[in-house]
Design a protein around this motif. Structure first.
Motif, PDB file in Angstrom:
ATOM      1  N   ASP A 259      -2.776   9.222  -5.473  1.00  0.00           N
ATOM      2  CA  ASP A 259      -2.302   8.671  -4.076  1.00  0.00           C
ATOM      3  C   ASP A 259      -2.652   7.202  -4.124  1.00  0.00           C
ATOM      4  OD1 ASP A 259      -1.863  11.042  -2.691  1.00  0.00           O
ATOM      5  OD2 ASP A 259      -3.766  11.159  -1.803  1.00  0.00           O
ATOM      6  N   ALA A 260      -1.527   6.137  -4.155  1.00  0.00           N
ATOM      7  CA  ALA A 260      -1.587   4.846  -4.110  1.00  0.00           C
ATOM      8  C   ALA A 260      -2.201   4.361  -3.040  1.00  0.00           C
ATOM      9  CB  ALA A 260      -0.227   4.145  -4.602  1.00  0.00           C
ATOM     10  N   PRO A 261      -3.316   3.255  -3.117  1.00  0.00           N
ATOM     11  CA  PRO A 261      -3.816   2.562  -2.193  1.00  0.00           C
ATOM     12  C   PRO A 261      -3.105   1.627  -1.510  1.00  0.00           C
ATOM     13  CG  PRO A 261      -5.384   2.576  -3.819  1.00  0.00           C
ATOM     14  CD  PRO A 261      -4.019   3.200  -4.322  1.00  0.00           C
ATOM     15  N   VAL A 262      -2.862   1.582  -0.465  1.00  0.00           N
ATOM     16  CA  VAL A 262      -1.609   0.391   0.210  1.00  0.00           C
ATOM     17  C   VAL A 262      -2.374  -0.059   1.653  1.00  0.00           C
ATOM     18  CG1 VAL A 262       0.554   0.716   1.816  1.00  0.00           C
ATOM     19  CG2 VAL A 262       0.260   2.076  -0.107  1.00  0.00           C
ATOM     20  N   ALA A 263      -1.900  -1.476   1.542  1.00  0.00           N
ATOM     21  CA  ALA A 263      -2.248  -2.328   2.775  1.00  0.00           C
ATOM     22  C   ALA A 263      -1.543  -3.225   3.211  1.00  0.00           C
ATOM     23  CB  ALA A 263      -3.831  -3.166   2.414  1.00  0.00           C
ATOM     24  N   GLY A 264      -1.151  -2.990   4.374  1.00  0.00           N
ATOM     25  CA  GLY A 264       0.089  -3.991   4.999  1.00  0.00           C
ATOM     26  C   GLY A 264       1.502  -3.509   4.347  1.00  0.00           C
ATOM     27  N   GLY A 265       1.555  -2.292   4.113  1.00  0.00           N
ATOM     28  CA  GLY A 265       2.718  -1.835   3.541  1.00  0.00           C
ATOM     29  C   GLY A 265       2.816  -2.126   1.911  1.00  0.00           C
ATOM     30  N   VAL A 266       1.823  -2.852   1.410  1.00  0.00           N
ATOM     31  CA  VAL A 266       2.107  -3.183   0.145  1.00  0.00           C
ATOM     32  C   VAL A 266       1.142  -2.354  -0.975  1.00  0.00           C
ATOM     33  CG1 VAL A 266       1.363  -5.167  -1.537  1.00  0.00           C
ATOM     34  CG2 VAL A 266       2.004  -5.663   0.857  1.00  0.00           C
ATOM     35  N   PRO A 267       1.384  -1.836  -1.967  1.00  0.00           N
ATOM     36  CA  PRO A 267       0.712  -1.073  -2.932  1.00  0.00           C
ATOM     37  C   PRO A 267      -0.141  -2.047  -3.679  1.00  0.00           C
ATOM     38  CG  PRO A 267       3.052  -0.501  -3.154  1.00  0.00           C
ATOM     39  CD  PRO A 267       2.882  -1.534  -2.272  1.00  0.00           C
ATOM     40  N   LEU A 268      -1.480  -1.568  -3.762  1.00  0.00           N
ATOM     41  CA  LEU A 268      -2.534  -2.147  -4.592  1.00  0.00           C
ATOM     42  C   LEU A 268      -2.856  -1.332  -5.679  1.00  0.00           C
ATOM     43  CD1 LEU A 268      -4.707  -3.017  -1.504  1.00  0.00           C
ATOM     44  CD2 LEU A 268      -2.745  -4.187  -2.060  1.00  0.00           C
ATOM     45  N   GLU A 269      -3.089  -2.307  -6.811  1.00  0.00           N
ATOM     46  CA  GLU A 269      -3.700  -1.838  -7.997  1.00  0.00           C
ATOM     47  C   GLU A 269      -5.007  -2.384  -8.202  1.00  0.00           C
ATOM     48  OE1 GLU A 269      -3.031  -1.803 -12.770  1.00  0.00           O
ATOM     49  OE2 GLU A 269      -1.452  -2.917 -11.563  1.00  0.00           O
ATOM     50  N   PHE A 270      -6.290  -1.479  -8.249  1.00  0.00           N
ATOM     51  CA  PHE A 270      -7.529  -1.587  -8.305  1.00  0.00           C
ATOM     52  C   PHE A 270      -7.977  -2.170  -9.702  1.00  0.00           C
ATOM     53  CE2 PHE A 270      -7.513  -0.739  -3.788  1.00  0.00           C
ATOM     54  CZ  PHE A 270      -8.261  -2.058  -3.303  1.00  0.00           C
ATOM     55  N   ILE A 271      -8.714  -2.919 -10.202  1.00  0.00           N
ATOM     56  CA  ILE A 271      -9.446  -3.305 -11.442  1.00  0.00           C
ATOM     57  C   ILE A 271     -10.884  -2.880 -11.256  1.00  0.00           C
ATOM     58  CG2 ILE A 271      -9.920  -4.862 -13.104  1.00  0.00           C
ATOM     59  CD1 ILE A 271      -7.593  -6.606 -11.536  1.00  0.00           C
ATOM     60  N   ASP A 272     -11.443  -1.829 -12.209  1.00  0.00           N
ATOM     61  CA  ASP A 272     -12.927  -1.532 -11.966  1.00  0.00           C
ATOM     62  C   ASP A 272     -13.602  -2.685 -12.674  1.00  0.00           C
ATOM     63  OD1 ASP A 272     -15.210  -0.296 -12.139  1.00  0.00           O
ATOM     64  OD2 ASP A 272     -14.799   1.380 -13.644  1.00  0.00           O
ATOM     65  N   LYS A 273     -14.619  -2.976 -11.859  1.00  0.00           N
ATOM     66  CA  LYS A 273     -15.634  -4.349 -12.236  1.00  0.00           C
ATOM     67  C   LYS A 273     -17.001  -3.569 -12.765  1.00  0.00           C
ATOM     68  CE  LYS A 273     -16.350  -8.168 -10.594  1.00  0.00           C
ATOM     69  NZ  LYS A 273     -17.365  -8.979  -9.699  1.00  0.00           N
ATOM     70  N   SER A 274     -17.099  -2.683 -12.556  1.00  0.00           N
ATOM     71  CA  SER A 274     -18.600  -1.900 -12.840  1.00  0.00           C
ATOM     72  C   SER A 274     -18.873  -1.236 -14.134  1.00  0.00           C
ATOM     73  CB  SER A 274     -18.941  -0.488 -12.018  1.00  0.00           C
ATOM     74  OG  SER A 274     -17.960   0.136 -12.118  1.00  0.00           O
TER      75      SER A 274
END
Length: 274
Positions: A259-274
């Motif tokens: 499931d792709a994260p989406v905010a305001g209709g925009v798909p987001l690609e997250f970058i793992d910092k940990s």
């Protein structure tokens, strides 16, 4: 040529006196006792429950004098809080926000040739370059704020009040452990037991996490959903890059399900910092 950028949202508090180093060291999240003149450290003052009340960059000037580069909107409250903890400590706390300003030199690879009250490498991330406290109007700091913000977001450095809420976020949630803002060997300070427990028991459930959004990042405060599940909220953004406070377990579940994260209709690609 090095770019100088004025950070108008910052204030300055002076803590001076023979007990200044000991006072700050026993109060905040980082090691101040070993801080040498010309150096700076990132730190926070917490509630007894371990949540961030104030975060700041501490500059050491030598001879028992330290300058705290903090959010301008909180400078009055921080001054009062420090005086509340002062008790019999031989220190003087002074708000210098009317006299000094904070200037960033994010693209400086070496020490900028400027006249400043305090100047040091930004201790949070190499991408942020150098940082100075100078008399108001002393330095031409007309560089574009967007340049600094782009680097700050790319480095994953949260902005309090936008990427996390003061009095509501733990230091780990604001990535202070990843930004050299916590010292786990220094001993007691306000909120230390909670911070230590979160580290050693791996209790960190949320983090401010960088992301990319093709076509432009959504505005701050947007709910982020993966399928039917809310996993976080957006924060700072410039162009296609942004930061968001994310429930790590929910993000992991979303990735596993595809499931792709989406905010305001925009798909987001997250970058793992940990």
């Amino acid at each position: 040529m090095t770019t100088a950028i004025l950070l108008k949202d910052r204030g300055v508090i002076d803590v001076t006196g023979e007990d200044a180093a000991k006072f700050l060291h026993n109060l905040v999240t980082n090691d101040i006792a070993s801080l040498k003149a010309g150096e700076a450290r990132f730190a926070a003052l917490l509630t007894p429950q371990g949540k961030i009340l104030f975060d700041f960059v501490v500059f050491a000037l030598g001879e028992g004098r330290f300058l705290l580069d903090c959010p301008l909107s909180l400078v009055g409250d921080l001054e009062k809080r420090l005086n509340m903890y002062k008790l019999r400590s031989k220190i003087v706390v002074t708000n210098l926000s009317d006299a000094l300003e904070t200037i960033a030199f994010p693209d400086a690879a070496s020490r900028p040739e400027i006249e400043a009250v305090a100047l040091a490498v930004d201790p949070r991330a190499e991408l942020l370059g150098w940082r100075a406290l100078a008399e108001k109007g002393k330095i031409d700091a007309s560089g574009p704020l967007e340049d600094y913000e782009t680097r700050r977001i790319r480095a994953g450095v949260p902005l309090g009040g936008v990427d996390f809420a003061y009095s509501d976020a733990f230091p780990h949630e604001a990535d202070m452990d990843l930004l050299s803002g916590l010292d786990f060997k220094k001993g007691c300070y306000v909120g230390q037991e909670v911070v230590s427990r979160m580290k050693h028991r791996n209790l960190v459930r949320k983090r401010v996490t960088p992301y990319r959004a093709a076509g432009g990042a959504p505005a701050p405060g947007q709910s982020i959903r993966a399928g039917e599940i809310e996993i976080g909220v957006t924060g700072s953004a410039v162009g296609e890059e942004g930061l968001a406070l994310i429930r790590l377990d929910r993000l992991a579940d979303a990735k596993e399900k595809g499931d792709a994260p989406v905010a305001g209709g925009v798909p987001l690609e997250f970058i793992d910092k940990s």
